[in-house]
Design a protein around this motif. Sequence first.
Motif, PDB file in Angstrom:
ATOM      1  N   MET A 124      -0.646  -5.058   4.122  1.00 12.12           N
ATOM      2  CA  MET A 124      -1.026  -5.409   2.745  1.00 12.12           C
ATOM      3  C   MET A 124      -1.740  -4.223   2.096  1.00 12.12           C
ATOM      4  SD  MET A 124      -0.484  -8.667   1.772  1.00 12.12           S
ATOM      5  CE  MET A 124       0.507  -9.860   2.654  1.00 12.12           C
ATOM      6  N   ASN A 125      -1.206  -3.834   0.946  1.00 14.47           N
ATOM      7  CA  ASN A 125      -1.829  -2.730   0.226  1.00 14.47           C
ATOM      8  C   ASN A 125      -1.481  -2.870  -1.259  1.00 14.47           C
ATOM      9  OD1 ASN A 125       0.840  -1.879  -0.039  1.00 14.47           O
ATOM     10  ND2 ASN A 125       0.720  -0.677   1.849  1.00 14.47           N
ATOM     11  N   GLY A 126      -1.791  -1.831  -2.023  1.00 14.58           N
ATOM     12  CA  GLY A 126      -1.527  -1.897  -3.462  1.00 14.58           C
ATOM     13  C   GLY A 126      -0.055  -2.091  -3.791  1.00 14.58           C
ATOM     14  N   LYS A 127       0.801  -1.578  -2.924  1.00 19.67           N
ATOM     15  CA  LYS A 127       2.248  -1.752  -3.167  1.00 19.67           C
ATOM     16  C   LYS A 127       2.656  -3.218  -3.002  1.00 19.67           C
ATOM     17  CE  LYS A 127       4.203   2.802  -2.449  1.00 19.67           C
ATOM     18  NZ  LYS A 127       3.172   3.627  -1.768  1.00 19.67           N
ATOM     19  N   THR A 128       2.063  -3.869  -2.007  1.00 15.38           N
ATOM     20  CA  THR A 128       2.344  -5.305  -1.819  1.00 15.38           C
ATOM     21  C   THR A 128       1.845  -6.089  -3.031  1.00 15.38           C
ATOM     22  OG1 THR A 128       1.574  -4.847   0.422  1.00 15.38           O
ATOM     23  CG2 THR A 128       2.255  -7.108  -0.045  1.00 15.38           C
ATOM     24  N   VAL A 129       0.634  -5.745  -3.480  1.00 20.07           N
ATOM     25  CA  VAL A 129       0.064  -6.435  -4.645  1.00 20.07           C
ATOM     26  C   VAL A 129       0.991  -6.261  -5.843  1.00 20.07           C
ATOM     27  CG1 VAL A 129      -1.894  -6.470  -6.266  1.00 20.07           C
ATOM     28  CG2 VAL A 129      -2.309  -6.262  -3.804  1.00 20.07           C
ATOM     29  N   MET A 130       1.494  -5.039  -6.020  1.00 25.88           N
ATOM     30  CA  MET A 130       2.380  -4.761  -7.156  1.00 25.88           C
ATOM     31  C   MET A 130       3.697  -5.527  -7.023  1.00 25.88           C
ATOM     32  SD  MET A 130       1.738  -3.098  -9.845  1.00 25.88           S
ATOM     33  CE  MET A 130       2.765  -3.620 -11.200  1.00 25.88           C
ATOM     34  N   ALA A 131       4.210  -5.650  -5.828  1.00 23.45           N
ATOM     35  CA  ALA A 131       5.446  -6.421  -5.618  1.00 23.45           C
ATOM     36  C   ALA A 131       5.226  -7.885  -6.013  1.00 23.45           C
ATOM     37  CB  ALA A 131       5.894  -6.318  -4.164  1.00 23.45           C
ATOM     38  N   CYS A 132       4.048  -8.402  -5.699  1.00 18.91           N
ATOM     39  CA  CYS A 132       3.722  -9.792  -6.063  1.00 18.91           C
ATOM     40  C   CYS A 132       3.611  -9.934  -7.583  1.00 18.91           C
ATOM     41  CB  CYS A 132       2.409 -10.227  -5.402  1.00 18.91           C
ATOM     42  SG  CYS A 132       2.542 -10.341  -3.611  1.00 18.91           S
ATOM     43  N   ILE A 133       3.019  -8.941  -8.220  1.00 19.90           N
ATOM     44  CA  ILE A 133       2.884  -8.969  -9.685  1.00 19.90           C
ATOM     45  C   ILE A 133       4.275  -8.957 -10.335  1.00 19.90           C
ATOM     46  CG2 ILE A 133       2.099  -7.638 -11.706  1.00 19.90           C
ATOM     47  CD1 ILE A 133      -0.272  -6.689  -9.828  1.00 19.90           C
ATOM     48  N   GLU A 134       5.160  -8.131  -9.791  1.00 20.97           N
ATOM     49  CA  GLU A 134       6.540  -8.080 -10.327  1.00 20.97           C
ATOM     50  C   GLU A 134       7.224  -9.430 -10.187  1.00 20.97           C
ATOM     51  OE1 GLU A 134       8.570  -5.183  -8.051  1.00 20.97           O
ATOM     52  OE2 GLU A 134       7.916  -3.518  -9.322  1.00 20.97           O
ATOM     53  N   ALA A 135       7.050 -10.051  -9.034  1.00 19.95           N
ATOM     54  CA  ALA A 135       7.684 -11.355  -8.798  1.00 19.95           C
ATOM     55  C   ALA A 135       7.133 -12.392  -9.778  1.00 19.95           C
ATOM     56  CB  ALA A 135       7.443 -11.797  -7.357  1.00 19.95           C
ATOM     57  N   ALA A 136       5.813 -12.353  -9.988  1.00 16.49           N
ATOM     58  CA  ALA A 136       5.185 -13.292 -10.925  1.00 16.49           C
ATOM     59  C   ALA A 136       5.715 -13.047 -12.336  1.00 16.49           C
ATOM     60  CB  ALA A 136       3.663 -13.128 -10.896  1.00 16.49           C
ATOM     61  N   HIS A 137       5.811 -11.793 -12.701  1.00 17.27           N
ATOM     62  CA  HIS A 137       6.292 -11.438 -14.040  1.00 17.27           C
ATOM     63  C   HIS A 137       7.713 -11.966 -14.263  1.00 17.27           C
ATOM     64  CE1 HIS A 137       8.137  -8.503 -16.961  1.00 17.27           C
ATOM     65  NE2 HIS A 137       7.123  -8.996 -17.656  1.00 17.27           N
TER      66      HIS A 137
END
Length: 211
Positions: A1-14
């Motif tokens: 888990m890192n910033g890239k994972t967080v960003m992937a989650c944000i993309e999915a939410a978007h």
Amino acid sequence: MNGKTVMACIEAAHATLKKHTDEIAALDQQIGDGDHIFNLLRGVDALLAMRANIEAEAFAPALEQAASKLLSTVGGSSGPLFFSLLHGMAKAAQNADTISVEDAARIFAAGVDAVAQRGKAGIRSKTMMDVLIPVSSRFVELAEDSAAPEAVLDALPLTAEEGMRATRDMLATKGRASFLGERARGHIDPGARSSQLMISAICARLAQDRE
Ligand code: ADP
Ligand code: MG
């Protein structure tokens, strides 16, 4: 888990919020003031715009950056609540490349507790809590049963969906919908729907990234 994972989650939410914009707007027109999805999209768009910053961070600081950006961009009653979720998670998170199901459940539960403290709403309030609390409890239960990550990512969307659907027949005790009394019955809560969609999309994305 890192910033890239967080960003992937944000993309999915978007992606899921974009896909369901009209539907969530219509739900909020029925029992709120219609702005929930637009508040939320403003926040998520702002997060996409800071992709490089988030991706460069470790897990906890990436969550923390996203939390403060949501606080300054979302507004409404849900802005401070989504801030609390990510801020609460950030405080409980450790920076490690992989985290156990147990740690993930604990981190999510800390975020949900922070939302509950901020919003003072519990289960059966016809809010996003009717999704967040059951998902958090189920997550902890699965962790206690030593469930595999794949099983957790399959199970949580079902719990989220059940919680979202249950808001239809509730009277609201918090937020604008609480002023409607009986008239709120028969309508799904928009915040429950947006939270459920984001949880499902994030689980699907994390499952896909594990393949
Ligand atoms: P506002 O009600 O200020 O217009 P939003 O439209 O951004 O805020 O968000 C509305 C959603 O926020 C509701 O659908 C509900 O799910 C959620 N909500 C409102 N009040 C609370 C609360 N006290 N605790 C948890 N969720 C809440
Ligand atoms: Mg609103």
